[in-house]
Write an enzyme that holds these catalytic residues in place. Structure first.
Site, short mmCIF file in Angstrom:
data_model
loop_
_atom_site.label_atom_id
_atom_site.label_comp_id
_atom_site.label_asym_id
_atom_site.label_seq_id
_atom_site.Cartn_x
_atom_site.Cartn_y
_atom_site.Cartn_z
N LYS A 173 0.86 -1.18 0.00
CA LYS A 173 0.00 0.00 0.00
C LYS A 173 0.90 1.24 0.00
O LYS A 173 1.50 1.60 1.00
CB LYS A 173 -0.93 0.05 1.23
CG LYS A 173 -2.03 1.10 0.99
CD LYS A 173 -2.51 1.82 2.23
CE LYS A 173 -1.65 2.94 2.69
NZ LYS A 173 -1.61 4.14 1.81
N GLY A 226 7.32 5.16 8.15
CA GLY A 226 6.44 6.31 8.31
C GLY A 226 6.59 6.91 9.69
O GLY A 226 7.64 6.80 10.33
N SER A 227 5.52 7.51 10.17
CA SER A 227 5.60 8.26 11.42
C SER A 227 5.51 7.33 12.64
O SER A 227 4.89 6.26 12.57
CB SER A 227 4.45 9.26 11.47
OG SER A 227 3.22 8.55 11.40
N GLU A 246 10.30 1.44 10.48
CA GLU A 246 11.31 2.48 10.20
C GLU A 246 10.61 3.82 10.40
O GLU A 246 9.81 4.23 9.57
CB GLU A 246 11.82 2.36 8.76
CG GLU A 246 12.44 1.02 8.42
CD GLU A 246 13.75 0.76 9.14
OE1 GLU A 246 14.37 1.72 9.64
OE2 GLU A 246 14.14 -0.41 9.24
N LEU A 247 10.92 4.50 11.50
CA LEU A 247 10.13 5.68 11.88
C LEU A 247 10.96 6.98 11.81
O LEU A 247 11.94 7.04 11.10
CB LEU A 247 9.51 5.44 13.25
CG LEU A 247 8.80 4.07 13.41
CD1 LEU A 247 8.29 3.87 14.82
CD2 LEU A 247 7.67 3.92 12.40
N CYS A 281 13.97 11.09 6.80
CA CYS A 281 14.02 10.74 8.23
C CYS A 281 15.38 11.02 8.84
O CYS A 281 15.49 11.17 10.05
CB CYS A 281 13.65 9.27 8.40
SG CYS A 281 14.51 8.23 7.23
N GLU A 375 10.30 16.14 15.47
CA GLU A 375 10.81 15.98 14.10
C GLU A 375 10.13 17.03 13.22
O GLU A 375 8.91 16.98 13.04
CB GLU A 375 10.48 14.58 13.58
CG GLU A 375 10.94 14.36 12.16
CD GLU A 375 10.53 12.99 11.60
OE1 GLU A 375 9.43 12.53 11.92
OE2 GLU A 375 11.31 12.43 10.83
P1 TAP Z 1 2.71 8.42 7.79
O1 TAP Z 1 1.67 9.46 7.84
O2 TAP Z 1 2.97 7.60 9.00
O3 TAP Z 1 2.30 7.47 6.56
C1 TAP Z 1 3.10 6.37 6.17
C2 TAP Z 1 2.21 5.33 5.52
O4 TAP Z 1 1.32 4.80 6.51
C3 TAP Z 1 1.33 5.88 4.41
O5 TAP Z 1 1.20 4.92 3.39
C4 TAP Z 1 0.01 6.10 5.13
O6 TAP Z 1 -1.09 6.12 4.25
C5 TAP Z 1 -0.02 4.87 6.02
N1 TAP Z 1 -0.95 4.95 7.15
C6 TAP Z 1 -1.41 6.04 7.79
N2 TAP Z 1 -2.29 5.69 8.77
C7 TAP Z 1 -2.38 4.34 8.74
C8 TAP Z 1 -3.11 3.37 9.48
N3 TAP Z 1 -3.95 3.74 10.46
N4 TAP Z 1 -2.96 2.07 9.18
C9 TAP Z 1 -2.12 1.69 8.20
N5 TAP Z 1 -1.40 2.55 7.44
C10 TAP Z 1 -1.51 3.86 7.72
O7 TAP Z 1 4.12 9.02 7.36
P2 TAP Z 1 4.47 10.01 6.15
O8 TAP Z 1 3.91 11.35 6.47
O9 TAP Z 1 4.11 9.38 4.84
O10 TAP Z 1 6.05 10.02 6.25
C11 TAP Z 1 6.72 10.83 7.16
C12 TAP Z 1 7.26 10.04 8.32
O11 TAP Z 1 7.97 8.89 7.85
C13 TAP Z 1 8.28 10.83 9.12
O12 TAP Z 1 8.10 10.62 10.49
C14 TAP Z 1 9.62 10.22 8.66
O13 TAP Z 1 10.67 10.37 9.56
C15 TAP Z 1 9.24 8.80 8.47
N6 TAP Z 1 10.21 8.15 7.59
C16 TAP Z 1 11.06 7.25 8.13
C17 TAP Z 1 11.99 6.64 7.31
C18 TAP Z 1 12.91 5.60 7.87
S1 TAP Z 1 13.63 4.61 6.82
N7 TAP Z 1 13.11 5.48 9.16
C19 TAP Z 1 12.07 6.96 5.96
C20 TAP Z 1 11.17 7.89 5.46
C21 TAP Z 1 10.23 8.48 6.28
P3 TAP Z 1 -1.65 7.49 3.60
O14 TAP Z 1 -0.55 8.48 3.58
O15 TAP Z 1 -2.06 7.07 2.28
O16 TAP Z 1 -2.80 7.91 4.45
#
Ligand code: TAP
Length: 473
Positions: A173, A226-227, A246-247, A281, A375
């Site tokens: 997804k 993700g977050s 990986e957050l 991240c 962050e």
């Molecule tokens: P999130 O808002 O957490 O979204 C990540 C993924 O999770 C998206 O596909 C999102 O879907 C999905 N998601 C959201 N709510 C969910 C739920 N209740 N159940 C299942 N899936 C759900 O993060 P983001 O804004 O895309 O990315 C930013 C965050 O990612 C930052 O904190 C960053 O540090 C972290 N990040 C970490 C790394 C590593 S490798 N540690 C790398 C990159 C980013 P939708 O967006 O489609 O709603």
């Protein structure tokens, strides 16, 4: 306008509902993707175990498929980079770099398909005579992959590549804001010869489509980037199933007074704070600089930041483009304004137009300001002076996160001591915290998650070690 429903069992299927995908700079809709219902998600998971159980693709073949996919990506570099520019708002040079890295991630994954080894286990115990014990690594089954918006190709491949290499089937997804390049990836892997059902893509929001996936007990493991908030939710919902998380991070970088080249360190720290518009991240966020070189460091950081070209991400010269949305840019701007009200100074940048936030250097910040302790995930760095290196290490560790940290010094003993004392998944010496080679073990501690990526390590996460004992009387 391109249109992708859901990719299930090797076919694109239509969707009853659709989600528009915006160009993050112009605001135009340039594609649409489906919105998977619970039933559609269930169909995708149906297809995956079928593929996992029936399509026994040998390790050599899996390696060849991934290698061919790497070559197709190499050939389609410009088209894929432009897709990333449009759906993420990432500047063209960063998007091209992401595609180049994706090729390497796939090649490394392909190589890992051939390295699924095991080991002989000596069992010299009473009653165990004439037994030969050894381990083998077997795929977990169906892997659920949930990916973020910021590296929609390379971070997707960090999940899909090792999962396929290990012999699993995958239901992916992608992030709703940036799903197009992941859909193209499904076509690329099919063209490379991936059997139907090994990779399935369901589009939709996390709170609905993502949630349906989490609730499907047939998925043996989730790999999520993700977050921390969503990571925590995933851990709660998945019970005793395997997860790799990986957050986030608010990466600290310490620049000691014996840094070999303070100007170079300033350049690395600010440019790596603004790469991908600060939405990585491991983006540099907190920069602790020894007071002897602090003034010079700030001057250089401001000079470099002021020289960056901000605006249209499709322009090959642009350094900083729009953030993922205006809402996120407003959120980051409000953190800057709050810090200023609390006493911080904006040394450079800080202004916002739509989703474009100028790269920003803050000084006179305090540890309890959001720009420091949370962050920020935006092109914003804070420069903080220190007197005593132990205090700098303490401040760096004073965070709920622990993904990667950077330290600039010419003192080898200090470097090795800090490597032990900095509580992070990775410590980068004489480069910024943002350094990542895609083969290295990558993952955090504390709220930055657990489990490692990097194809070799991800394959371990996505397999089970099984003990075999032969009784040879
Ligand atoms: P999130 O808002 O957490 O979204 C990540 C993924 O999770 C998206 O596909 C999102 O879907 C999905 N998601 C959201 N709510 C969910 C739920 N209740 N159940 C299942 N899936 C759900 O993060 P983001 O804004 O895309 O990315 C930013 C965050 O990612 C930052 O904190 C960053 O540090 C972290 N990040 C970490 C790394 C590593 S490798 N540690 C790398 C990159 C980013 P939708 O967006 O489609 O709603």
């Amino acid at each position: 306008m391109s249109s992708y429903g859901h990719y299930i069992g090797g076919k694109w299927i239509d969707s009853e509902e659709w989600i528009p995908v915006y160009n993050k700079y112009t605001g135009e809709v340039f594609a649409r993707v489906g919105k998977a219902s619970r039933e559609t998600v269930s169909r995708a998971v149906d297809a995956a175990p079928l593929a996992f159980g029936q399509k026994k693709t040998g390790a050599y073949e899996r390696c060849e498929i991934l290698m061919r996919a790497a070559e197709i990506i190499r050939q389609r570099k410009e088209e894929l980079a432009l897709t990333i520019v449009r759906e993420v708002g990432k500047v063209l040079k960063d998007a091209r770099a992401e595609v180049d890295r994706s090729v390497q991630t796939l090649i490394a994954s392909a190589e890992e398909a051939k390295r699924l080894d095991g080991s002989v286990v000596p069992i010299p115990m009473p009653g165990a005579d004439n037994r030969l014990a050894f381990t083998i690594w077997v795929p977990v089954g169906v892997v659920g992959a949930i990916t973020p918006f910021n590296f929609p190709l390379n971070l997707t491949l960090h999940k899909v590549g090792p999962a396929i290499a290990a012999g699993n089937a995958v239901v992916l997804k992608p992030a709703r804001a940036t799903p197009v390049v992941a859909c193209k990836l499904a076509d690329i892997l099919a063209e490379a010869g991936l059997p139907d059902g090994i990779l399935n893509v369901v589009n939709g929001s996390g709170s609905e489509t993502g949630q349906y996936l989490l609730e499907d007990e047939r998925i043996a493991m989730f790999t999520f980037t993700g977050s921390p908030e969503v990571g925590r939710h995933i851990k709660r919902v998945t019970g005793i199933r395997k997860v790799a998380l990986e957050l986030g991070n608010n990466s600290p970088n310490i620049v000691h007074r014996d840094v070999p080249d303070p100007d170079k360190a300033a350049e690395l720290c600010v440019t790596r704070g603004f790469t991908n518009n600060g939405q990585a991240c491991i983006s540099v966020q907190r920069i602790y600089v020894h007071k002897d070189i602090h003034e010079r460091f700030v001057r250089k950081a401001v000079e470099i930041t002021g020289s960056l070209k901000v605006g249209n991400p499709e322009d090959p010269d642009t350094d900083v483009g729009p953030m993922i949305s205006e809402k996120e840019a407003i959120r980051a701007e409000s953190w800057i304004l709050e810090a200023v009200r609390q006493g911080a100074d904006v040394a450079c940048g800080g202004k916002r137009k739509g989703a474009v936030l100028e790269p920003t250097v803050l000084t006179h910040v305090r540890p309890d300001m959001k720009v420091v302790c949370e962050e920020i995930f935006a092109p914003v760095v804070s420069i903080i002076p220190f007197d005593d290196i132990d205090d700098a290490i303490r401040q760096a560790n004073d965070s709920k996160y622990g993904l990667q940290a950077g330290l600039f010094t010419s003192d080898l003993n200090l470097a090795m001591r800090a490597a032990k004392e900095l509580h992070f998944g990775g410590v980068i010496i004489n480069d910024a915290s943002t350094f990542r080679a895609d083969v290295m073990p990558y993952g955090g501690v504390k709220d930055s998650g657990f489990g490692k990526e990097g194809p070799h390590y991800a394959v371990r996460e996505m397999t089970e070690e099984r003990l075999v004992v032969l009784n040879l009387p």
